[in-house]
Design an enzyme around this catalytic site. Structure first.
Site, short mmCIF file in Angstrom:
data_model
loop_
_atom_site.label_atom_id
_atom_site.label_comp_id
_atom_site.label_asym_id
_atom_site.label_seq_id
_atom_site.Cartn_x
_atom_site.Cartn_y
_atom_site.Cartn_z
N CYS A 87 30.17 -5.13 -11.48
CA CYS A 87 30.02 -6.13 -10.42
C CYS A 87 30.65 -7.47 -10.79
O CYS A 87 31.16 -8.18 -9.92
CB CYS A 87 28.54 -6.32 -10.09
SG CYS A 87 27.50 -6.65 -11.51
N GLU A 97 17.15 -8.08 -15.64
CA GLU A 97 18.21 -9.06 -15.33
C GLU A 97 17.62 -10.20 -14.51
O GLU A 97 18.16 -10.62 -13.49
CB GLU A 97 19.35 -8.39 -14.57
CG GLU A 97 19.99 -7.23 -15.32
CD GLU A 97 21.08 -6.53 -14.54
OE1 GLU A 97 20.97 -6.44 -13.29
OE2 GLU A 97 22.05 -6.07 -15.16
#
Length: 677
Positions: free
Chosen positions: A440, A344
């Site tokens: 998230c 990521e």
């Protein structure tokens, strides 16, 4: 750094957002996202990954109660600290921790969004639910202040033994952000006191003093959360702890080596092994944005906070270098950052693939955090332009127009067949998801949208800075004199803005108005150029005067359609262009243009036309152009390659819609950059 330049966000209690566009987004969060998230936190969403967040807090609270009754003789079973398969029957889960090890933060981001929402729209029922949730969370806290259900339930002997991977300080950071937000909204301090007790415990464990740990967060956010706790409480030890974490990061010997020496493989001792955590070298020596993108911008936000409050020039210089590298060499036109799904993370300079882009929603949100903090140090439109770009594009794309589904990843090109069949693109989803096991992004959107006014305005002792244009009413005070300011805005669809003063008596202050980088030919009260007595500095128009009641400014920032190209070093975009209008980036979607978007071409001479329209009832401005579509070739069977010849084209009307609205009308192709001719 000149202390007088510093500014701070306005209290959300002093701002009411009336803006048609942002009020709609805030209402979506209030009516849809916050209630939906509460159901998700309690594992009540059918066909969605369970959160376990509130369940873990309840289990930890029950274990604490049992310890008290048994004189602390009871210790929980030391479950293996790794994920275990779930039983099919959710009603028969064991008294153990479930979910991701950072699951506590789902609650914290939810309560933060609740706090912000309550400042704009009081809701006794929501507040009652939040108070009950806070009771559950606080019951899980240990006597010494520690509050992380993963270790409270699983094995307290391993507290703070794996900072690199296990997110304790990350969960603390989100808890603190939520606690401060809820206190500022309601005046209730139960969660704030819990956060302070946890911060005190952390402070007793970490620091430069002999006998304390010399570690720092593996996943950053505690740095800026501690600053916020300091600004709320005035307790300087929280600022000092934040500064310690910032200063200690990346120093030798690496703390992560010391806490997990068995994990350091021979031949892998080079410094880049901790680039993922931005801990490969001291922060003041870093000049390239690397590693996990969300962690990076959370760290940079904390660095900017510490630099502002301590006057640290070298730390501020590092923030500027990292900002320039990130926004000039590693940012998508949508304000997305983090080009690769592997980690990521940021890729190398100018590597910005469209169809495999990661561009996590949380990363763009962190970029906004960083931008606002840089603006607090210095009002420079470079920061506000990026903040605006990320908000209207790379962040809002993360939530469906009805607020009921979400993107984790925000690509600039999508082919559904590839998403389903190509493992390299499995991270790209052609439609938004109800929820995520690692959830998230949805609560991050909720807390940002609910607090959007704190990014629009900051105030110093004698100046109000307008960074984003949105309809709102503001209560300010300058030199002891109250100034009520009303703003009306047509953003993001038109650039007409009015600012009106409501004053009981004259007040002397400066109004600093951002001049958007995408705009040419702006006017004030119908006249081009800088008004008499005004000055322009770093992309802001400064108007200093004695303001009188009913003083009124009429601003116009013309929004023209612009065709943009990337730097030639962005190999993926050579020969391709993107359409923008004002702060909004546009894309083509199969629903308007049919399949095989890769065959569409936008000629240089094409006239682009604006059209009022809607996407599922949401008003938007669309852009159309008389373009071309390459004719499919007639090939003999089995002829995959052939001698090149000039392609033929048919005329085709091309329709572009705002990027943030894509994937709301079903599964289909999408692309931001289109072939040019």
């Amino acid at each position: 750094m000149d202390q007088k330049e510093y500014s701070n966000p306005l209290s959300l209690r002093k701002v009411q957002v009336t803006d048609e566009f942002w009020k709609n987004e805030m209402e979506l969060v209030r009516k849809e996202v916050i209630p939906y998230q509460w159901e998700a936190l309690n594992d009540r969403i059918p066909d969605a990954d369970p959160s376990f967040s509130m369940r873990n807090f309840k289990v930890a609270g029950r274990l604490n109660e049992k310890r008290r009754k048994e004189g602390d003789a009871y210790r929980p079973v030391k479950w293996p600290l790794e994920f275990q398969p779930l039983p099919e029957d959710m009603d028969h889960l064991e008294e153990r921790f479930y979910g991701c090890l950072f699951q506590d933060s789902d609650f914290s981001k939810w309560i933060e969004a609740v706090g912000y929402s309550l400042t704009q729209h009081p809701d006794p029922e929501l507040e009652k639910t939040a108070d009950e949730a806070i009771d559950i969370v606080c019951a899980a806290q240990l006597e010494n202040g520690y509050l992380d259900t993963y270790y409270i339930i699983s094995d307290q002997d391993k507290i703070f033994t794996n900072l690199k991977d296990n997110h304790e300080l990350y969960c603390f950071g989100h808890l603190t952000e939520g606690a401060v937000a809820y206190y500022q909204a309601t005046g209730k301090d139960k969660l704030l006191k819990a956060a302070e007790r946890y911060a005190d415990y952390i402070s007793s464990c970490f620091g430069p003093e002999e006998g304390k740990k010399k570690g720092y967060p593996g996943h950053e956010i505690a740095e800026m959360a501690l600053v916020r706790l300091y600004e709320q409480t005035g307790e300087k030890k929280y600022l000092e702890l934040s500064r310690f974490f910032v200063d200690q990061r990346g120093t030798r010997p690496y703390y992560f080596d010391l806490e997990q020496p068995d994990r350091v493989k021979k031949g892998h001792e080079n410094e880049e092994r901790y680039a993922y955590n931005q801990a490969h070298r001291p922060v003041r020596q870093q000049d390239e944005a690397v590693g996990h993108a969300v962690r990076a911008v959370y760290l940079y936000s904390g660095m900017a906070d510490v630099a502002r409050l301590t006057g640290d020039e070298s730390l501020y210089a590092a923030c500027e270098r990292l900002w320039e590298n990130m926004t000039q060499k590693k940012m998508y036109i949508t304000g997305g950052i983090g080009a690769t799904h592997i980690g990521e993370a940021f890729s190398f300079n100018y590597d910005l693939p469209n169809d495999t882009a990661y561009a996590e929603t949380c990363a763009s949100i962190g970029l906004v955090f960083f931008a606002r903090r840089m603006l607090q140090i210095k009002a420079d439109s470079r920061y506000a332009d990026v903040m605006e770009r990320a908000l209207y594009n790379g962040i809002l794309s993360g939530m469906a127009l009805d607020g009921k589904s979400f993107f984790y990843v925000n690509p600039l090109e999508s082919l559904p067949e590839a998403c389903h069949k190509d493992e390299r693109k499995f991270h790209v989803k052609p439609v938004r998801q109800k929820w995520f096991g690692c959830a998230c992004c949805p609560p991050n959107i909720a807390r940002l949208v609910s607090s959007i006014a704190s990014y629009a305005y900051t105030q110093s002792e004698d100046a109000l800075y307008v960074h984003l244009y949105m309809g709102s009413t503001l209560e300010c005070e300058f030199g002891g004199k109250k100034a009520d300011i009303r703003m009306e805005s047509g953003f993001p669809w038109n650039g007409r803005v009015t600012v009106e003063m409501r004053l009981d008596e004259e007040a002397e202050f400066t109004l600093a108005l951002r001049l958007p980088g995408w705009c040419e030919g702006w006017t004030v009260n119908g006249k081009a150029g800088v008004p008499e007595g005004g000055t322009v500095k770093d992309g802001y128009l400064y108007l200093h005067r004695n303001w009188k009641d009913a003083d009124r400014l009429e601003l116009d920032f013309p929004m023209t359609v612009r065709v943009m190209e990337a730097d030639s070093r962005v190999r993926e975009d050579i020969g391709r262009v993107a359409v923008t209008r004002g702060p909004v980036v546009y894309c083509m979607e199969e629903a308007d243009n049919g399949r095989d978007l890769h065959l569409c071409v936008l000629p240089d001479e094409a006239e682009l036309t604006e059209e009022q329209g809607d996407i599922l009832g949401v008003p938007v401005v669309k852009v159309t152009a008389e373009g071309l579509r390459q004719k499919p070739e007639e090939k003999a069977e089995g002829e995959l390659y052939r001698v090149h010849r000039r392609a033929g084209y048919d005329a085709a009307k091309l329709t572009f819609i705002p990027y943030f609205t894509w994937a709301n009308r079903g599964e289909g192709e999408m692309q931001v950059f289109v072939r040019a001719k």
